[in-house]
Design a protein around this motif. Structure first.
Motif, PDB file in Angstrom:
ATOM      1  N   VAL A  34      -6.277  -5.468   0.316  1.00 32.12           N
ATOM      2  CA  VAL A  34      -6.351  -6.851   0.787  1.00 32.12           C
ATOM      3  C   VAL A  34      -5.276  -7.633   0.053  1.00 32.12           C
ATOM      4  O   VAL A  34      -5.246  -7.657  -1.182  1.00 32.12           O
ATOM      5  N   LEU A  35      -4.382  -8.254   0.797  1.00 31.47           N
ATOM      6  CA  LEU A  35      -3.300  -9.038   0.212  1.00 31.47           C
ATOM      7  C   LEU A  35      -3.439 -10.482   0.666  1.00 31.47           C
ATOM      8  O   LEU A  35      -3.416 -10.763   1.867  1.00 31.47           O
ATOM      9  N   ALA A  36      -3.598 -11.382  -0.299  1.00 30.12           N
ATOM     10  CA  ALA A  36      -3.755 -12.804   0.009  1.00 30.12           C
ATOM     11  C   ALA A  36      -2.557 -13.579  -0.509  1.00 30.12           C
ATOM     12  O   ALA A  36      -2.141 -13.404  -1.660  1.00 30.12           O
TER      13      ALA A  36
ATOM     14  N   LEU B 249       4.201  -6.418   0.363  1.00 31.58           N
ATOM     15  CA  LEU B 249       3.739  -5.997   1.685  1.00 31.58           C
ATOM     16  C   LEU B 249       4.633  -4.898   2.242  1.00 31.58           C
ATOM     17  O   LEU B 249       4.144  -3.874   2.745  1.00 31.58           O
ATOM     18  N   GLU B 250       5.931  -5.089   2.145  1.00 27.35           N
ATOM     19  CA  GLU B 250       6.876  -4.084   2.629  1.00 27.35           C
ATOM     20  C   GLU B 250       6.672  -2.745   1.918  1.00 27.35           C
ATOM     21  O   GLU B 250       6.631  -1.690   2.561  1.00 27.35           O
TER      22      GLU B 250
ATOM     23  N   GLN C 237       0.243   2.637   3.386  1.00 28.18           N
ATOM     24  CA  GLN C 237      -1.052   2.035   3.102  1.00 28.18           C
ATOM     25  C   GLN C 237      -1.512   1.124   4.244  1.00 28.18           C
ATOM     26  O   GLN C 237      -0.718   0.705   5.089  1.00 28.18           O
ATOM     27  N   ARG C 238      -2.794   0.821   4.231  1.00 20.20           N
ATOM     28  CA  ARG C 238      -3.384  -0.115   5.189  1.00 20.20           C
ATOM     29  C   ARG C 238      -3.511  -1.470   4.493  1.00 20.20           C
ATOM     30  O   ARG C 238      -4.128  -1.567   3.432  1.00 20.20           O
ATOM     31  N   VAL C 239      -2.928  -2.519   5.066  1.00 22.15           N
ATOM     32  CA  VAL C 239      -2.940  -3.843   4.440  1.00 22.15           C
ATOM     33  C   VAL C 239      -3.689  -4.829   5.328  1.00 22.15           C
ATOM     34  O   VAL C 239      -3.396  -4.964   6.517  1.00 22.15           O
ATOM     35  N   HIS C 240      -4.669  -5.493   4.728  1.00 22.25           N
ATOM     36  CA  HIS C 240      -5.374  -6.594   5.371  1.00 22.25           C
ATOM     37  C   HIS C 240      -4.863  -7.885   4.753  1.00 22.25           C
ATOM     38  O   HIS C 240      -5.093  -8.143   3.572  1.00 22.25           O
ATOM     39  N   LEU C 241      -4.141  -8.662   5.519  1.00 23.90           N
ATOM     40  CA  LEU C 241      -3.413  -9.830   5.016  1.00 23.90           C
ATOM     41  C   LEU C 241      -4.136 -11.130   5.385  1.00 23.90           C
ATOM     42  O   LEU C 241      -4.577 -11.302   6.525  1.00 23.90           O
TER      43      LEU C 241
ATOM     44  N   HIS D  42       5.184   2.928   7.850  1.00 28.30           N
ATOM     45  CA  HIS D  42       4.236   3.986   8.185  1.00 28.30           C
ATOM     46  C   HIS D  42       2.789   3.533   8.001  1.00 28.30           C
ATOM     47  O   HIS D  42       1.876   4.255   8.368  1.00 28.30           O
ATOM     48  N   GLY D  43       2.602   2.368   7.424  1.00 28.85           N
ATOM     49  CA  GLY D  43       1.255   1.881   7.172  1.00 28.85           C
ATOM     50  C   GLY D  43       0.719   1.053   8.329  1.00 28.85           C
ATOM     51  O   GLY D  43       1.325   0.984   9.402  1.00 28.85           O
ATOM     52  N   GLU D  44      -0.420   0.425   8.078  1.00 30.69           N
ATOM     53  CA  GLU D  44      -1.067  -0.405   9.093  1.00 30.69           C
ATOM     54  C   GLU D  44      -1.206  -1.826   8.559  1.00 30.69           C
ATOM     55  O   GLU D  44      -1.535  -2.028   7.396  1.00 30.69           O
ATOM     56  N   LEU D  45      -0.960  -2.787   9.415  1.00 32.78           N
ATOM     57  CA  LEU D  45      -1.085  -4.196   9.040  1.00 32.78           C
ATOM     58  C   LEU D  45      -2.045  -4.902   9.980  1.00 32.78           C
ATOM     59  O   LEU D  45      -1.904  -4.819  11.199  1.00 32.78           O
ATOM     60  N   ARG D  46      -3.014  -5.578   9.385  1.00 29.40           N
ATOM     61  CA  ARG D  46      -3.880  -6.485  10.152  1.00 29.40           C
ATOM     62  C   ARG D  46      -3.903  -7.826   9.438  1.00 29.40           C
ATOM     63  O   ARG D  46      -4.053  -7.891   8.213  1.00 29.40           O
ATOM     64  N   VAL D  47      -3.722  -8.879  10.197  1.00 24.90           N
ATOM     65  CA  VAL D  47      -3.753 -10.234   9.647  1.00 24.90           C
ATOM     66  C   VAL D  47      -5.078 -10.881  10.038  1.00 24.90           C
ATOM     67  O   VAL D  47      -5.514 -10.777  11.190  1.00 24.90           O
TER      68      VAL D  47
END
Length: 201
Positions: free
Chosen positions: A6-8, A22-23, A30-34, A71-76
């Motif tokens: 989780v990135l805030a 994030l990059e 990695q999977r990032v939930h922003l 290669h990762g996943e991003l969800r905002v």
């Protein structure tokens, strides 16, 4: 191993650290939930000439286009989306980073107010004893700031101010940004080659 991070982003100066982090996470698979605050939207436009829209799918598209192949996943997630996975201890993610972290956000996390998704997610990390890294970008620190940091450190959070070292002989602003991001990635247990390690060949 793929982790969910989780990135805030909040409204302190230093959004270059966030975008580089994030990059790096996405490039590592990695999977990032922003999540980002309204103030972060203002600051990132001022500092990086980047517009983060209110619509989460538009934000995902803009960020992925800016960062290139990943290669990762991003969800905002919107900052008041109480149905987001990180809002519950049943699905908190593996770790959370607030970068940069305003003193207001830091105080809210220390007080346990859970007034929005950012502070709620941080509260979940603490109660579930998952890694929580705060990157406070302010100077100088007041006694109140320091007391809040100490309180959070006692609660299990990592306080990681973006203070670069210079023993690697940085030649650009990007080198300085990478030094700080490398420290964050180390605490997340995510491999990187951003900075040569001390004593390495």
């Amino acid at each position: 191993m793929k982790k969910t991070i989780v990135l805030a982003l909040t409204g302190a100066s230093g959004l270059a650290y966030s975008l580089r982090l994030l990059e790096s996470l996405l490039q590592n698979g990695q999977r990032v939930h922003l999540i980002y605050s309204q103030a972060a939207q203002i600051v990132v436009r001022q500092e990086l000439d980047l517009v983060l829209p209110n619509h989460t799918q538009d934000a995902e598209k803009i960020l992925l286009e800016k960062l290139g192949t990943a290669h990762g996943e991003l969800r905002v997630f919107w900052r008041n989306d109480w149905f987001a996975p990180m809002a519950s201890g049943s699905n908190p993610g593996d770790a959370m980073v607030i970068c940069p972290c305003t003193m207001g956000t830091l105080a809210a996390v220390a007080a346990g107010t859970s007034e929005d998704l950012i502070t709620r997610a941080a509260d979940v990390m603490l109660k579930e004893k998952r890694p929580l890294i705060l990157v406070p970008r302010e100077t100088p620190f007041s006694a109140i700031h320091l007391e809040n940091m100490l309180k959070l450190s006692h609660a299990g959070a990592v306080i990681l101010p973006p203070n670069p070292g210079f023993y690697h002989h940085p030649e650009s602003i990007q080198d300085i940004v990478d030094f700080v991001v490398a420290k964050i990635l180390d605490h997340l247990g995510v491999a990187h080659t951003l900075v040569a390690r001390w004593g390495g060949k």
